[in-house]
Design a protein around this motif. Structure first.
Motif, PDB file in Angstrom:
ATOM      1  N   ARG A   1     -12.931  12.550  -8.522  1.00 47.93           N
ATOM      2  CA  ARG A   1     -12.483  13.482  -9.564  1.00 47.93           C
ATOM      3  C   ARG A   1     -13.583  14.447  -9.965  1.00 47.93           C
ATOM      4  NH1 ARG A   1      -9.240   8.951 -11.624  1.00 47.93           N
ATOM      5  NH2 ARG A   1      -7.043   9.559 -11.499  1.00 47.93           N
ATOM      6  N   TYR A   2     -14.815  13.962 -10.033  1.00 47.25           N
ATOM      7  CA  TYR A   2     -15.897  14.851 -10.441  1.00 47.25           C
ATOM      8  C   TYR A   2     -16.287  15.800  -9.312  1.00 47.25           C
ATOM      9  CZ  TYR A   2     -20.184  16.501 -12.594  1.00 47.25           C
ATOM     10  OH  TYR A   2     -21.156  17.302 -13.133  1.00 47.25           O
ATOM     11  N   THR A   3     -16.326  15.298  -8.097  1.00 50.82           N
ATOM     12  CA  THR A   3     -16.722  16.142  -6.972  1.00 50.82           C
ATOM     13  C   THR A   3     -15.740  17.283  -6.762  1.00 50.82           C
ATOM     14  OG1 THR A   3     -17.757  14.235  -5.906  1.00 50.82           O
ATOM     15  CG2 THR A   3     -17.272  16.138  -4.509  1.00 50.82           C
ATOM     16  N   LEU A   4     -14.445  16.992  -6.907  1.00 49.84           N
ATOM     17  CA  LEU A   4     -13.412  18.018  -6.721  1.00 49.84           C
ATOM     18  C   LEU A   4     -12.777  18.315  -8.071  1.00 49.84           C
ATOM     19  CD1 LEU A   4     -11.765  16.511  -3.505  1.00 49.84           C
ATOM     20  CD2 LEU A   4     -13.689  18.092  -3.661  1.00 49.84           C
ATOM     21  N   ARG A   5     -13.612  18.798  -9.003  1.00 48.47           N
ATOM     22  CA  ARG A   5     -13.147  18.955 -10.383  1.00 48.47           C
ATOM     23  C   ARG A   5     -12.571  20.330 -10.662  1.00 48.47           C
ATOM     24  NH1 ARG A   5     -18.546  18.749  -9.956  1.00 48.47           N
ATOM     25  NH2 ARG A   5     -19.857  20.428 -10.816  1.00 48.47           N
ATOM     26  N   ASN A   6     -12.472  21.196  -9.665  1.00 50.00           N
ATOM     27  CA  ASN A   6     -11.876  22.511  -9.901  1.00 50.00           C
ATOM     28  C   ASN A   6     -10.365  22.387 -10.054  1.00 50.00           C
ATOM     29  OD1 ASN A   6     -14.384  23.666  -9.691  1.00 50.00           O
ATOM     30  ND2 ASN A   6     -14.192  24.053  -7.496  1.00 50.00           N
TER      31      ASN A   6
ATOM     32  N   LYS B   1     -15.624  23.905 -21.803  1.00 47.84           N
ATOM     33  CA  LYS B   1     -14.388  24.387 -21.198  1.00 47.84           C
ATOM     34  C   LYS B   1     -14.239  23.816 -19.795  1.00 47.84           C
ATOM     35  CE  LYS B   1     -14.490  28.799 -23.687  1.00 47.84           C
ATOM     36  NZ  LYS B   1     -14.539  30.272 -23.552  1.00 47.84           N
ATOM     37  N   PRO B   2     -13.006  23.647 -19.332  1.00 49.53           N
ATOM     38  CA  PRO B   2     -12.812  23.180 -17.971  1.00 49.53           C
ATOM     39  C   PRO B   2     -13.438  24.148 -16.978  1.00 49.53           C
ATOM     40  CG  PRO B   2     -10.764  23.089 -19.203  1.00 49.53           C
ATOM     41  CD  PRO B   2     -11.737  23.836 -20.054  1.00 49.53           C
ATOM     42  N   LYS B   3     -14.002  23.596 -15.931  1.00 51.56           N
ATOM     43  CA  LYS B   3     -14.678  24.428 -14.952  1.00 51.56           C
ATOM     44  C   LYS B   3     -13.663  25.270 -14.185  1.00 51.56           C
ATOM     45  CE  LYS B   3     -18.297  24.259 -11.484  1.00 51.56           C
ATOM     46  NZ  LYS B   3     -19.251  23.413 -10.773  1.00 51.56           N
ATOM     47  N   GLU B   4     -13.980  26.544 -14.026  1.00 53.79           N
ATOM     48  CA  GLU B   4     -13.086  27.448 -13.337  1.00 53.79           C
ATOM     49  C   GLU B   4     -13.242  27.283 -11.833  1.00 53.79           C
ATOM     50  OE1 GLU B   4     -10.829  29.240 -14.736  1.00 53.79           O
ATOM     51  OE2 GLU B   4     -11.438  28.634 -16.750  1.00 53.79           O
ATOM     52  N   PRO B   5     -12.217  27.665 -11.057  1.00 49.37           N
ATOM     53  CA  PRO B   5     -12.312  27.567  -9.596  1.00 49.37           C
ATOM     54  C   PRO B   5     -13.473  28.391  -9.071  1.00 49.37           C
ATOM     55  CG  PRO B   5     -10.061  27.969 -10.291  1.00 49.37           C
ATOM     56  CD  PRO B   5     -10.894  28.124 -11.498  1.00 49.37           C
ATOM     57  N   GLU B   6     -14.165  27.829  -8.093  1.00 49.61           N
ATOM     58  CA  GLU B   6     -15.291  28.515  -7.494  1.00 49.61           C
ATOM     59  C   GLU B   6     -14.905  28.981  -6.091  1.00 49.61           C
ATOM     60  OE1 GLU B   6     -18.712  25.798  -9.635  1.00 49.61           O
ATOM     61  OE2 GLU B   6     -18.216  25.508  -7.534  1.00 49.61           O
ATOM     62  N   ASP B   7     -15.786  29.726  -5.516  1.00 54.49           N
ATOM     63  CA  ASP B   7     -15.579  30.195  -4.149  1.00 54.49           C
ATOM     64  C   ASP B   7     -15.663  28.998  -3.214  1.00 54.49           C
ATOM     65  OD1 ASP B   7     -15.440  31.485  -1.792  1.00 54.49           O
ATOM     66  OD2 ASP B   7     -17.131  32.848  -2.137  1.00 54.49           O
ATOM     67  N   GLU B   8     -14.589  28.755  -2.484  1.00 58.13           N
ATOM     68  CA  GLU B   8     -14.531  27.565  -1.650  1.00 58.13           C
ATOM     69  C   GLU B   8     -15.592  27.590  -0.556  1.00 58.13           C
ATOM     70  OE1 GLU B   8     -12.828  25.064  -2.280  1.00 58.13           O
ATOM     71  OE2 GLU B   8     -11.565  25.855  -3.859  1.00 58.13           O
ATOM     72  N   GLU B   9     -15.935  28.773  -0.084  1.00 55.25           N
ATOM     73  CA  GLU B   9     -16.950  28.847   0.958  1.00 55.25           C
ATOM     74  C   GLU B   9     -18.305  28.390   0.431  1.00 55.25           C
ATOM     75  OE1 GLU B   9     -16.955  32.756   2.489  1.00 55.25           O
ATOM     76  OE2 GLU B   9     -14.916  32.643   3.300  1.00 55.25           O
ATOM     77  N   GLU B  10     -18.587  28.697  -0.817  1.00 58.16           N
ATOM     78  CA  GLU B  10     -19.852  28.282  -1.384  1.00 58.16           C
ATOM     79  C   GLU B  10     -19.886  26.795  -1.645  1.00 58.16           C
ATOM     80  OE1 GLU B  10     -20.626  30.555  -4.793  1.00 58.16           O
ATOM     81  OE2 GLU B  10     -20.862  32.464  -3.730  1.00 58.16           O
TER      82      GLU B  10
END
Length: 1422
Positions: free
Chosen positions: A1180-1185, A1393-1402
């Protein structure tokens, strides 16, 4: 609330599916901090209020000046006498701000550090200030009375012209296109001046108000004077460009002295212009006209009211403007109201003109010309009408009153628009400026002085274009990065106390977030816990193992980790060190936690030596390796489990922090000193950081300490602490510097601790009696004394709250204060003794502050006599006895207690003190009502005692109201009052008489010899049969041979434990172990039926059958712990299964006996229940987006099913073998890859794989770096070798301490006896002979009576009341700035605040820290 209960219930049900023990602790404060709505509302309300205050005060100040100029105009309807007086008020308006600056600068020169000025620099400044004063005087005293009120309003905008020119010349704009702003300002201002000239040309040509040609001289003089005034802010552009960096840096050193001289010159120039022009040129001054007797009352009223409005409102506008910037409301509360001050004044004038004009002329007058022609007929003496009349008369002098055409009035309007637009565009940078919290005023504004005649333009033009940092003048708007080392010292804390400090550290970790990411507060931190007396020697085996306090600490860390993350600690390292051992944890967000276990047989224990230990380690050693990168320890690349939960950084946090330290100076390295039971929130730390970050000379800052606990002693301390912080500490902060920053929660600057005569002197070992009292009894106060003597300032922040346990028992409280009292007195006297040198070195400490401290010390010394006399007063009123006899009786208990303290032991003294305290409490209650009764009998409260009591009650009530969050503490005031004799009389006697006792007094442990003696006792019972007392004791040596044979046989049957270096436990018949109880044998048989559990069952530290972790102090603990499960297999193959394959090369590291039990405690994370919970939390933490929720649920579902199937035969508390862990890891990885492939999310494979690896990672045993090991060896050898005093030394020190005790007691006794004796003889002489008469009116007798009061008591009460009043005023001042700081913080605090989606490539890439990237290969070359 019901939703929260349901949420916790669902979480508990989820845990209950996997274990029979789903219950957990949830410490207070573990939930995420949220912004309180009331505080948000308060923030906006304060910003709006400050903005309105700036606008209103600026409008009133500007309007008052314009009205005075209109009243003093030669063309006004006032006579020459009135005009002369109003002109004098204008002079006073110009002089007032210069007078304020003169007083403030003179104060600082007289009572702070004085630096000899550079004559050339001072001459340059004085010349510029004289020219500015000349321009201001000409414009206000000469030009403005000749112009109308609208022209005067518009012309002031031209004072920005020089600033615009310098901005263009030096190209100060960061973006090239922004140079258009100063160009536009120059063009608009020039156009405004041209329109001014054209307007007066048309007025003269059209004969408006009989305008003469001499007006052009005044127009030219007005333009020239505006240019001279615009020189006022030359430093702004110069300082922003750093062209005159050396001169300005040099000027900062003696700016106060320059302001003293320049303010005098400015006042002289103002006076010279006034006298030369009005006395010599136009000869309007008639000295006889200054006699305002008779009809001059109205003139005096109008003039003084306008002067005070202008002077007060201009000063208020300046102050509120500073506040607006400090609360981060620059746009809304500073720039906006100041920019619209001119339009607001114009609008207000037009509204008055349109609504009030009809009051002055008849209705028949139509049009502006008829209105203006009839104004001279008005003869109204009403003060309000006089002001409005002159305003309207001044408006009539414009082109509106032209008989030919009125269109030129549009030129005047256009002139105003150009002038207003000119200064708005010139100060455009104010709208974009970035201001830090509680920014220093010297960093906000270039000049300390404000120009009252142009208050709005003065504040805007005085605002620095760029905010250079203190002492560096670096052009940067961002906060400087700082590193904070949290250092908590533990000494026998309880489980609950440890829970508080660990929860606080985890809260700060959550607030800071991932250390590789930037934080708005720009800080990084490490947590260090130093555990004193962490080891014990097991009696039966002779092994050195961790004691029960360390066991509790490990359990607390694990429990808090579960609460914050729902999983076990990920990265745990165990390291042997020369001082004992070290446990290393990676906190959930990636910050580090180190637990240093001190062995008192290897290193000195107690708090001061722990502080020296971490100061040398963090400031000395870490500072050394960061300045020499080649000395940094090499990173262990073999370790897979690295950081946090997401596993994105290959650089371990401990190395990452050391690399960051390379770019951070010692000035920005802070140490947060903590106790092992301190509870705090991130806000408290950030507020302290603000004080040190913004003020370079601040060496330490402390917060508001709140005692916690239950019982009467805690209630007393709650109010005592409140009064001490509300009044005493605030007074110290305002008038000088705080004398003591408590070690339970204080932030220290690294460079301050590293200064000469601070840390080096702090390592001094006490060898004389006085040194034991000053150095070891109050180490935090001594450290602050060293800082003050070196010139550093110690501050207090009332909004930085910390909570710590206080003594709840009377004995513990007395022993604590027995240490604090003499130490406080010794350090204060040391500071007073070096007062002259300290005043020279320390800018915050003045001669007056030294006198204030002398007065407080004198008051505290006279405390016992004052309490005795108070008790005598109670006797006198209650029992109606003679005053002299009452004094004699009241002296009996103190003398009796002094004898008791000299004749009996400490415990007896405390017992008698407790009894006497109760009796005194009854007497104080009666005294309280006796004072009230005395006021009733006397018919007035204007008796000395009555006035004192009423004023104290009012003052404390107002103080409590001003501390709304602590208002409830006022109810403990009565408890504090009735305990005054105990706290100020008995406690003083006890602490003085027992000054020779330098033991700690609280949390004391038994000596090892006593422990061993207790351990050898098998049975110790006290029995009472009838009237006989019987003692039954069975020792180890007296046990029978049969029992020894049984226990020896049992020991031979038990398996042996092997440690990593293949050494077995020493087994001998002389160390037999007790036989297992039947229920334990049954439990072992049950465990043997399960192969998985039988091979790898991990046991808690407290579950050792060989007493590996039980306390050596209590036999009861032995009985309790012996009933727990205590078995584990010790075969070599099984022990190897605990190790990670990557660390096989470390198996030859010799480890101490304590390592393996600690390691096994952390191996519990590999049980079935913990693995399942950890895996879910890791995923859950690793894929928290937010856009990964679906794949997260799929992964958790499938991987959990794989675990359930694979470990279906394992119990929830069973630990897997390493081979099974490897097989399980391979299976989980393949399953995760299949799920990601189906969801087309293969780019997340590395992250999920790392999460699985971290879930299955085992604790590591590491070797200490050789360089660091050498550092510890030398540090211990040089400073921290355990003290072993000889008998001769102990006798000498004991003799010195007793001698010091006798001297102190004699001094106290003589001073207090003299005071009591003086009062006694005054009572014998009688009030009729020597007394002060206080008048009192009697309604019954209809005459004035007199109360007779002895002068000695009255003077003491008066002086004490003055002291309290001074502290009360300081508290009011401090409250205002505390509110400013809190509002500023609330406007910038972190929002979770909940973490916003990041660039998947990064996300697929391994992100390295910016500081780590800067490492080069040559940095590691030897």
């Amino acid at each position: 609330m019901s939703e929260e209960l349901r949420f916790r219930g669902r979480k508990r049900e989820g845990r209950h599916r996997d274990t029979w023990d789903p219950f957990q602790l949830n410490p207070v404060g573990a939930e995420k901090e949220q912004k309180k709505t009331c505080l948000l509302v308060l923030q906006y309300c304060v910003a709006v209020f400050v903005g309105l205050a700036v606008l209103v005060s600026a409008v009133v100040a500007k309007g008052s000046l314009l009205v005075l100029s209109a009243l003093s105009s030669p063309k006004s309807l006032r006579n020459e006498k009135d005009q002369q007086f109003y002109m004098l008020m204008l002079v006073f308006c110009l002089v007032f701000p210069n007078f304020l600056v003169f007083l403030k600068s003179l104060w600082r020169c007289a009572f702070k550090t004085f630096v000899t000025p550079n004559l050339k620099t001072m001459a340059l400044i004085c010349v510029i200030e004289s020219l500015v004063s000349l321009g201001t005087s000409l414009l206000v005293l000469v030009v403005m009375p000749q112009f109308d009120i609208l022209t005067n309003l518009f012309i002031s905008g031209g004072v920005c012209i020089m600033s615009a020119v310098l901005q263009i010349i030096y190209r100060l704009q960061r973006e090239n296109w922004k140079i258009l702003f100063p160009i536009c300002s120059l063009l608009l201002t020039s156009a405004g001046y041209c329109l001014l000239g054209m307007d007066y040309y048309i007025r003269e040509a059209s004969h408006v108000d009989r305008q003469k040609k001499d007006c052009f001289y005044y127009v030219g003089l007005g333009i020239l004077s505006s240019l001279l005034v615009s020189l006022c802010w030359w430093e702004n552009t110069m300082q922003a460009k750093n062209r005159m960096k050396n001169i300005l840096a040099e000027l900062d050193g003696f700016r106060d002295f320059v302001f003293v001289i320049s303010s005098i010159l400015r006042i002289l120039v103002i006076g010279a212009v006034y006298l030369i022009y009005h006395r010599l040129i136009i000869k309007s001054i008639e000295w006889k006209d200054f006699n305002l007797s008779g009809d001059g009352g109205d003139i005096l009223q109008i003039g003084l009211v306008l002067f005070f409005l202008q002077a007060f409102c201009s000063a208020a506008c300046h102050w509120f403007g500073v506040v607006a910037c400090k609360i981060n409301a620059v746009r809304m509360s500073f720039a906006l109201p100041l920019c619209f001050t001119g339009p607001a004044v114009l609008g207000l004038g037009l509204v008055l003109f349109l609504t009030q004009a009809e009051r002055f002329v008849s209705v028949d007058a139509k049009g502006i010309i008829a209105f203006c022609s009839n104004l001279h007929l008005v003869k109204d003496k009403n003060t309000t009408n006089v002001v409005l009349l002159e305003m309207f008369r001044s408006i009539c002098r414009t082109s509106l009153n032209s008989h030919y055409f009125q269109w030129p009035f549009a030129m005047l309007v256009l002139e105003g628009v150009c002038m207003w637009g000119g200064f708005v565009t010139c100060t455009y940078y104010v709208w974009k400026i970035k201001v830090q919290r509680i920014e220093r005023t010297s960093q906000l504004f270039v000049r300390r002085l404000y120009e009252s005649a142009f208050i709005d333009l003065s504040l805007l033009l005085n605002t620095k274009m760029k905010l250079p940092k203190a002492q560096t003048n670096e052009n940067q708007d961002e906060l400087q990065n700082v590193v904070i080392y949290l250092c908590a010292t533990m000494w026998h804390e309880t489980y609950d106390e440890m829970l508080k400090i660990l929860t606080s550290m985890f809260r700060l970790d959550r607030y800071r977030g991932d250390p590789k990411e930037e934080h708005k507060d720009s800080f990084d931190f490490e947590s260090h816990i130093f555990v004193d007396d962490a080891f014990m020697t097991e009696k039966k085996t002779g092994k050195r193992l961790v004691n029960e306090y360390v066991e509790d600490l490990i359990h607390v860390v694990t429990e808090v980790y579960r609460v914050f993350t729902n999983k076990e600690p990920d990265d745990v390292s165990i390291i042997e060190t020369p001082y004992g051992g070290r446990l290393m944890f990676v906190l959930p967000e990636g910050n580090m936690l180190y637990v240093h276990l001190k062995d008192k047989s290897r290193i000195r224990n107690k708090k001061r030596w722990s502080q020296i230990m971490y100061m040398y380690y963090l400031l000395g050693w870490k500072g050394y390796i960061t300045k020499n990168p080649q000395k940094m320890p090499r990173m262990d690349t073999s370790r897979e489990s690295l950081i946090s939960m997401d596993g994105e950084i290959f650089l371990l946090p401990q190395y990452d922090n050391d690399n960051k330290r390379r770019f951070i100076s010692d000035d920005n390295t802070y140490i947060l000193a903590l106790d092992g039971d301190t509870d705090f929130h991130p806000k408290a730390v950030v507020l302290l950081v603000d004080r040190l970050r913004m003020y370079y000379n601040v060496g330490a800052a402390c917060g508001r300490i709140h005692p916690t606990g239950m019982g009467p002693m805690v209630w007393y301390q709650k109010f005592e602490y409140a009064v001490g912080h509300w009044l005493q500490k605030t007074a110290e902060h305002v008038f000088g510097s705080v004398l003591c920053s408590p070690g339970c929660f204080s932030l220290f600057r690294g460079s301050a601790l590293m200064d000469d005569n601070v840390l080096k002197k702090y390592t001094t070992t006490a060898t004389r009696g006085a040194e034991y009292v000053q150095y070891d009894q109050g180490e935090d106060r001594w450290l602050c004394t060293l800082l003050l003597q070196q010139g550093w300032r110690v501050e207090y922040n009332a909004a930085s709250d910390a909570y710590t346990n206080s003594p709840q028992e009377f004995k513990e409280f007395y022993n604590q204060r027995r240490r604090w009292g003499p130490s406080t007195l010794a350090n204060t006297l040391d500071l007073l003794h070096s007062g002259k040198e300290t005043v020279k070195r320390n800018q915050s400490i003045s001669s007056l502050y030294i006198f204030y401290q002398m007065f407080t010390v004198g008051s505290s010394i006279l405390g016992p006599a004052s309490v005795t006399l108070m008790v005598a007063g109670a006797f006198q009123f209650i029992f109606k006895m003679n005053g002299a006899i009452a004094i004699i009786i009241s002296c009996v208990p103190p003398v009796f207690y002094i004898i008791i303290c000299f004749a009996t032991k400490a415990n007896t003294q405390i017992t008698i003190a407790a009894i006497m305290s109760v009796l005194y409490a009854f007497l104080m209650t009666a005294s309280f009502f006796s004072i009230i009764g005395d006021m009733v009998v006397q018919g007035t409260f204007l008796t000395p005692t009555g006035v004192f009591l009423v004023s104290m009650a009012i003052m404390y009530m107002v103080t409590a109201i001003l501390h709304p969050e602590e208002f409830g503490l006022i109810i403990y005031g009565l408890m504090y009052f009735i305990c005054i004799p105990s706290g100020y009389l008995l406690l003083t006697i006890y602490s003085l008489v027992n000054m020779n006792n330098v033991s700690w007094g609280t949390r004391e442990s038994k000596e090892e010899g006593e422990q061993k003696k207790t351990q050898s006792v098998l049975c110790d019972k006290d029995c009472r049969l009838c009237c006989w007392d019987m003692k039954i004791q069975i020792t180890q040596e007296a046990e029978n041979a049969m029992l020894q044979q049984i226990t020896t046989f049992t020991t031979q049957k038990m398996p042996l434990l092997q440690i990593t270096n293949n050494q077995t436990q020493p087994q001998a018949a002389s160390n037999p172990e007790p036989q297992d109880k039947p229920e334990l044998a049954t439990e072992k048989a049950a465990e043997a039926k399960t192969p998985l559990a039988g091979k790898n069952k991990g046991a808690p530290l407290k579950d050792k059958g060989d007493s590996a972790a039980h306390s050596v102090d209590s036999d009861d603990d032995d009985d309790k712990k012996s009933t727990r499960s205590n078995s584990y297999d010790s075969s070599e193959s099984d022990d190897d299964s605990f190790m990670n394959p990557e660390l096989e090369e470390m198996e030859d590291i010799p480890v101490s006996d304590w390592v393996e039990p600690v390691k096994e405690e952390f191996l519990k994370k590999l049980t079935y229940f913990n693995m399942k919970r950890n895996l879910q939390a890791q995923i859950r933490y690793t894929l928290r987006n937010k856009n990964q929720d679906d794949v997260v649920e799929d992964l958790i579902l499938m991987l959990t099913d794989t675990l359930n199937i694979r470990l279906s035969k394992a119990g929830p508390e069973d630990i897997l073998a390493q081979a099974e862990i490897d097989e399980l890891q391979h299976e989980l990885t393949n399953q995760a890859r299949h799920i990601l492939k189906n969801n087309k999310m293969m780019k997340l494979e590395k992250r999920v794989k790392r999460a699985i690896e971290k879930t299955l990672s085992a604790p590591q045993v590491q070797r200490l770096d050789e360089g660091e090991k050498d550092f510890w060896d030398k540090l211990i050898e040089r400073y921290l070798t355990p003290i072993s005093d000889t008998d001769e030394h102990k006798k000498r020190v004991s003799k010195e301490l007793k001698s010091l005790r006798n001297k102190a007691v004699f001094l106290y006794f003589i001073i207090n006896v003299l005071w009591v004796v003086a009062t006694f003889f005054l009572q014998l002489i009688g009030n009729d002979i020597i007394s002060i008469k206080i008048p009192k009116y009697s309604e019954e007798k209809n005459e004035t009576e007199y109360l007779k009061v002895e002068p000695l008591s009255l003077m003491f009460l008066f002086s004490f009341a003055v002291l309290l009043l001074v502290q009360f005023l300081a508290m009011l001042y401090h409250r205002v700035y505390t509110l400013i700081h809190v509002v500023s913080y609330r406007g910038t605090e972190k929002d979770y605040k909940p973490k916003e989606p990041e660039d998947e490539e990064e996300e697929d890439q391994i992100i390295e820290n910016n500081y780590a990237v800067s490492l080069h290969s040559e940095d590691f070359q030897l």
